[in-house]
Design an enzyme around this catalytic site. Structure first.
Site, mmCIF file in Angstrom:
data_model
loop_
_atom_site.group_PDB
_atom_site.id
_atom_site.type_symbol
_atom_site.label_atom_id
_atom_site.label_comp_id
_atom_site.label_asym_id
_atom_site.label_seq_id
_atom_site.Cartn_x
_atom_site.Cartn_y
_atom_site.Cartn_z
ATOM 1 N N GLY A 166 0.843 -1.205 0.000
ATOM 2 C CA GLY A 166 0.000 0.000 0.000
ATOM 3 C C GLY A 166 0.872 1.245 0.000
ATOM 4 O O GLY A 166 1.515 1.567 0.990
ATOM 5 N N ALA A 167 0.903 1.936 -1.157
ATOM 6 C CA ALA A 167 1.752 3.135 -1.297
ATOM 7 C C ALA A 167 0.885 4.378 -1.289
ATOM 8 O O ALA A 167 0.992 5.227 -2.161
ATOM 9 C CB ALA A 167 2.560 3.043 -2.592
ATOM 10 N N ASP A 225 2.549 -1.716 -4.430
ATOM 11 C CA ASP A 225 1.147 -1.342 -4.607
ATOM 12 C C ASP A 225 0.663 -1.986 -5.898
ATOM 13 O O ASP A 225 1.433 -2.177 -6.842
ATOM 14 C CB ASP A 225 1.046 0.189 -4.712
ATOM 15 N N ARG A 264 0.400 4.658 -9.615
ATOM 16 C CA ARG A 264 0.836 5.228 -8.349
ATOM 17 C C ARG A 264 2.324 4.950 -8.100
ATOM 18 O O ARG A 264 3.077 5.821 -7.680
ATOM 19 C CB ARG A 264 -0.009 4.645 -7.217
ATOM 20 N N ASN A 312 -6.031 0.396 1.992
ATOM 21 C CA ASN A 312 -7.216 1.110 2.472
ATOM 22 C C ASN A 312 -8.290 0.168 2.992
ATOM 23 O O ASN A 312 -8.401 -0.975 2.564
ATOM 24 C CB ASN A 312 -7.752 2.059 1.408
ATOM 25 N N THR A 313 -9.048 0.681 3.941
ATOM 26 C CA THR A 313 -10.116 -0.099 4.578
ATOM 27 C C THR A 313 -11.378 0.754 4.566
ATOM 28 O O THR A 313 -11.784 1.282 5.587
ATOM 29 C CB THR A 313 -9.756 -0.414 6.033
ATOM 30 N N CYS A 349 -10.210 9.284 7.856
ATOM 31 C CA CYS A 349 -10.215 8.520 9.103
ATOM 32 C C CYS A 349 -11.369 8.812 10.055
ATOM 33 O O CYS A 349 -11.963 7.883 10.587
ATOM 34 C CB CYS A 349 -8.903 8.732 9.836
ATOM 35 N N LYS A 373 -14.896 7.284 9.306
ATOM 36 C CA LYS A 373 -14.769 5.830 9.182
ATOM 37 C C LYS A 373 -14.479 5.187 10.546
ATOM 38 O O LYS A 373 -15.065 4.173 10.909
ATOM 39 C CB LYS A 373 -13.626 5.540 8.208
ATOM 40 N N ARG A 406 -10.771 13.019 0.496
ATOM 41 C CA ARG A 406 -11.722 12.027 1.005
ATOM 42 C C ARG A 406 -12.594 12.622 2.113
ATOM 43 O O ARG A 406 -12.085 13.219 3.050
ATOM 44 C CB ARG A 406 -10.962 10.785 1.501
HETATM 45 C C1 UDX Z 1 -5.235 3.756 4.321
HETATM 46 C C2 UDX Z 1 -6.515 3.724 5.139
HETATM 47 O O1 UDX Z 1 -7.437 4.610 4.562
HETATM 48 C C3 UDX Z 1 -6.303 4.111 6.573
HETATM 49 O O2 UDX Z 1 -7.420 3.792 7.330
HETATM 50 C C4 UDX Z 1 -5.196 3.364 7.146
HETATM 51 O O3 UDX Z 1 -4.924 3.859 8.428
HETATM 52 C C5 UDX Z 1 -3.972 3.347 6.270
HETATM 53 O O4 UDX Z 1 -4.278 2.982 4.953
HETATM 54 P P1 UDX Z 1 -4.150 5.708 2.976
HETATM 55 O O5 UDX Z 1 -2.724 5.354 2.888
HETATM 56 O O6 UDX Z 1 -4.481 7.146 3.127
HETATM 57 O O7 UDX Z 1 -4.819 5.092 4.245
HETATM 58 O O8 UDX Z 1 -4.966 5.003 1.795
HETATM 59 P P2 UDX Z 1 -4.707 5.073 0.246
HETATM 60 O O9 UDX Z 1 -4.037 6.367 -0.082
HETATM 61 O O10 UDX Z 1 -5.972 4.696 -0.410
HETATM 62 O O11 UDX Z 1 -3.619 3.933 0.001
HETATM 63 C C6 UDX Z 1 -3.844 2.580 -0.012
HETATM 64 C C7 UDX Z 1 -3.049 1.958 -1.153
HETATM 65 O O12 UDX Z 1 -3.128 0.535 -1.060
HETATM 66 C C8 UDX Z 1 -3.549 2.322 -2.547
HETATM 67 O O13 UDX Z 1 -2.512 2.906 -3.288
HETATM 68 C C9 UDX Z 1 -3.995 0.970 -3.154
HETATM 69 O O14 UDX Z 1 -3.737 0.886 -4.530
HETATM 70 C C10 UDX Z 1 -3.153 0.001 -2.372
HETATM 71 N N1 UDX Z 1 -3.699 -1.359 -2.310
HETATM 72 C C11 UDX Z 1 -4.961 -1.595 -1.923
HETATM 73 C C12 UDX Z 1 -2.876 -2.436 -2.647
HETATM 74 O O15 UDX Z 1 -1.732 -2.251 -3.028
HETATM 75 N N2 UDX Z 1 -3.363 -3.699 -2.544
HETATM 76 C C13 UDX Z 1 -4.645 -3.960 -2.153
HETATM 77 O O16 UDX Z 1 -5.054 -5.110 -2.078
HETATM 78 C C14 UDX Z 1 -5.469 -2.856 -1.832
HETATM 79 C C1 UDX Z 2 -6.513 12.416 11.628
HETATM 80 C C2 UDX Z 2 -5.757 12.317 12.965
HETATM 81 O O1 UDX Z 2 -5.431 13.631 13.424
HETATM 82 C C3 UDX Z 2 -4.507 11.484 12.798
HETATM 83 O O2 UDX Z 2 -3.862 11.310 14.045
HETATM 84 C C4 UDX Z 2 -4.883 10.129 12.229
HETATM 85 O O3 UDX Z 2 -3.736 9.349 11.988
HETATM 86 C C5 UDX Z 2 -5.661 10.282 10.933
HETATM 87 O O4 UDX Z 2 -6.796 11.116 11.149
HETATM 88 P P1 UDX Z 2 -6.222 13.822 9.396
HETATM 89 O O5 UDX Z 2 -7.504 13.207 8.978
HETATM 90 O O6 UDX Z 2 -5.080 13.819 8.445
HETATM 91 O O7 UDX Z 2 -5.685 13.129 10.725
HETATM 92 O O8 UDX Z 2 -6.491 15.355 9.756
HETATM 93 P P2 UDX Z 2 -6.844 16.191 11.056
HETATM 94 O O9 UDX Z 2 -5.831 17.249 11.180
HETATM 95 O O10 UDX Z 2 -7.069 15.361 12.238
HETATM 96 O O11 UDX Z 2 -8.200 16.916 10.621
HETATM 97 C C6 UDX Z 2 -9.396 16.188 10.379
HETATM 98 C C7 UDX Z 2 -10.513 17.121 9.992
HETATM 99 O O12 UDX Z 2 -10.939 17.921 11.103
HETATM 100 C C8 UDX Z 2 -10.141 18.115 8.889
HETATM 101 O O13 UDX Z 2 -11.199 18.227 7.977
HETATM 102 C C9 UDX Z 2 -9.934 19.407 9.647
HETATM 103 O O14 UDX Z 2 -10.164 20.532 8.840
HETATM 104 C C10 UDX Z 2 -10.976 19.277 10.746
HETATM 105 N N1 UDX Z 2 -10.680 20.090 11.935
HETATM 106 C C11 UDX Z 2 -9.571 19.826 12.675
HETATM 107 C C12 UDX Z 2 -11.537 21.115 12.301
HETATM 108 O O15 UDX Z 2 -12.540 21.371 11.641
HETATM 109 N N2 UDX Z 2 -11.253 21.847 13.437
HETATM 110 C C13 UDX Z 2 -10.151 21.609 14.196
HETATM 111 O O16 UDX Z 2 -9.961 22.312 15.197
HETATM 112 C C14 UDX Z 2 -9.275 20.569 13.796
#
Ligand code: UDX
Ligand code: UDX
Length: 462
Positions: free
Chosen positions: A9-10, A34, A39, A91-92, A276, A279, A346
């Site tokens: 997963g990249a 990946d 990608r 991804n999940t 996150c 979800k 997302r």
């Molecule tokens: C994902 C999840 O959303 C998050 O909940 C978790 O904590 C970490 O993994 P993220 O890295 O942001 O986060 O997801 P995404 O950018 O969609 O990357 C996942 C990658 O896995 C994609 O590039 C996809 O192509 C790859 N993948 C998916 C594989 O290589 N093999 C698979 O079977 C499924």
């Molecule tokens: C979050 C967690 O912070 C991180 O630890 C985990 O690994 C993944 O999920 P992320 O989703 O990248 O990280 O962003 P985050 O900075 O937490 O912001 C989430 C959302 O809340 C954004 O849409 C942000 O704009 C919003 N937000 C955050 C607010 O509206 N108000 C705030 O005060 C802080």
């Protein structure tokens, strides 16, 4: 000592995390694989501006480690076979079918990874869950590995990622804590220690926590639920402020100075997004329901309900303020990403606000400094509210903020990009329809300055 790591997963998590692990451990060969060839090609692009994930500072880390001990590849089997430690970072998404639809995490990619690891492995492996997973997933992975493998030994660790997008490199370089969950057997402890050693090359030991697997898995969901809950709490107060004449920024500051509350995550906004928060809370709610804990489930679900309300309320207020109709009116969106300094969209609030305004027949024109046009359309199409062609006709994506705002009836700020503050707001005002409205969904612009120019300015919570 671990000498070879593979990460499946990249994406936003796997890419930056492995880049930093490789940079800090020049003696470990780190291969990120990946299924998505495009990608991987982007991760290998000579031009670092083309990396598939935009994160401040990531290009430098990749430049240093790539080709030395950091590799991006589509040869999944080979990388699994070589590695002593395998991170699963796929991804999940929330399930869109069957039992738990709209709530439970879809673990099909995780299961596929586990089966692939079982099939390919000829030597003992440590498998590390990096993806956020429902509690007790490790035991499912373990069962697959043990029942379908070639008789080799697997240790399953949970190592949830706490990095936030937009500050991923910073967060990885100086994490508040690194959490590692594993079996409390001697083999489990040995595996945990190997992973501790990987992080300890740059993270102080006292910040590396080891727990049992389930505490680790649950902690990730709970951390995100607590953070999201703060945003929903302050957003609930923002609506109350608007009705009473209080100012939510002042309330945030006043309560945040109480050291027991703390000042972070108290910014009222158009609503939280990201891959996150929603979800993970839905996951928590689903787990609580599974155990028959309905009050617990309802309590956390309210965080999501409040967030949906905040997004809808923002769109409704635009319609109401524009004399109860936006039909045929141009509304400029500044920002589409779910927060600043990322190209990730997302669950961005912008998607839902746009959808509501399109439902009212508005012409929405979007500008975001980092998000590509194809992404905006794919986000809208995913909602399946209208056809892809209709989305393309009703919503346009432009590459200049000035073009987005030209002849607009209103501007909506959906992301808090720093550059928005420095635009030539006089020029923007001159070129807009009058009265010229700004709906600041992030409370980032200077109200006094804009009102002096002539704008009708509305913020969240004041
Ligand atoms: C994902 C999840 O959303 C998050 O909940 C978790 O904590 C970490 O993994 P993220 O890295 O942001 O986060 O997801 P995404 O950018 O969609 O990357 C996942 C990658 O896995 C994609 O590039 C996809 O192509 C790859 N993948 C998916 C594989 O290589 N093999 C698979 O079977 C499924
Ligand atoms: C979050 C967690 O912070 C991180 O630890 C985990 O690994 C993944 O999920 P992320 O989703 O990248 O990280 O962003 P985050 O900075 O937490 O912001 C989430 C959302 O809340 C954004 O849409 C942000 O704009 C919003 N937000 C955050 C607010 O509206 N108000 C705030 O005060 C802080």
């Amino acid at each position: 000592m671990i000498t070879k790591i593979c990460c499946i997963g990249a994406g936003y998590v796997g890419g930056p995390t492995m880049a930093v692990i490789a940079q800090k451990n020049p003696n470990i060969k780190v291969t990120v694989v990946d299924l998505n060839e495009k990608r991987i090609a982007a991760w290998n692009d000579e031009n670092l501006d083309n990396l598939p994930v935009y994160e401040p500072g990531l290009d430098k880390v990749v430049a240093e480690a790539r080709g030395r001990n950091l590799f991006f590849s589509t040869e999944v089997d080979q990388a699994i076979d070589e590695a002593e430690m395998i991170f699963i970072s796929v991804n999940t998404p929330t399930k869109t079918y069957g039992v738990g639809k709209g709530m439970a995490a879809d673990l099909k990619y995780i299961e596929l990874c586990a089966r692939q690891i079982a099939r390919v492995s000829k030597t003992n492996k440590i498998v590390v869950e990096k993806s956020t997973l429902p509690v007790r997933t490790a035991s499912a992975i373990k069962s697959i590995l043990e029942n379908t493998g070639n008789g080799v030994q697997f240790q399953i660790l949970s190592n949830p990622e706490f990095l936030a997008e937009g500050t991923a490199v910073e967060d990885l370089m100086a994490p508040d804590r690194v959490l590692i969950g594993g079996d409390t057997t001697p083999e489990g402890i040995k595996a945990m220690n190997k992973l501790v050693d990987v992080y300890a090359t740059w993270v102080p030991r006292e910040r590396i926590l080891t727990t049992n697997v389930w505490s680790s898995e649950l902690s990730k969901l709970v951390a995100n639920a607590f953070l999201a809950q703060r945003v929903s709490s302050i957003n609930a107060i923002s609506e109350l402020c608007e009705s009473t004449g209080a100012n939510v920024n002042e309330v945030s500051k006043a309560i945040g100075m109480d050291s027991r509350i703390g000042s972070k995550f108290l910014k009222a906004s158009v609503g939280f997004g990201g891959s996150c928060f929603q979800k993970d809370i839905l996951n928590l709610v689903y787990i609580a329901k599974t155990y028959g804990l309905n009050e617990v489930a309802d309590y956390w679900e309210q965080v999501i309900i409040m967030n949906d309300h905040q997004k809808r309320r923002f769109a409704k207020n635009i319609v109401k303020t524009l004399y109860n109709t936006v039909s045929g009116k141009k509304i400029a969106f500044l920002g589409w990403a779910f927060k600043k300094d990322t190209n990730d969209t997302r669950e961005s609030a912008a998607i839902y606000v746009a959808n509501d305004l399109l439902y009212e027949n508005a012409n929405v024109v979007v500008f975001d400094p980092k998000v590509e046009e194809t992404q905006v359309y794919s986000d809208l199409d995913y909602l399946e509210t209208r056809t892809s062609d209709e989305n393309k006709t009703m919503l346009k994506v432009v590459t200049s903020p000035y073009e987005a705002c030209k002849d607009a009836h209103a501007i909506a700020i959906l992301t808090e990009w720093d550059e928005f503050k420095d635009y030539n707001w006089e020029e923007i005002y001159q070129n807009m329809q009058k009265p010229a409205f700004i709906f600041d969904g992030r409370n980032v612009l200077d109200k006094n300055k804009l009102e002096k120019i002539g704008f009708k300015y509305q913020a969240i919570g004041s």
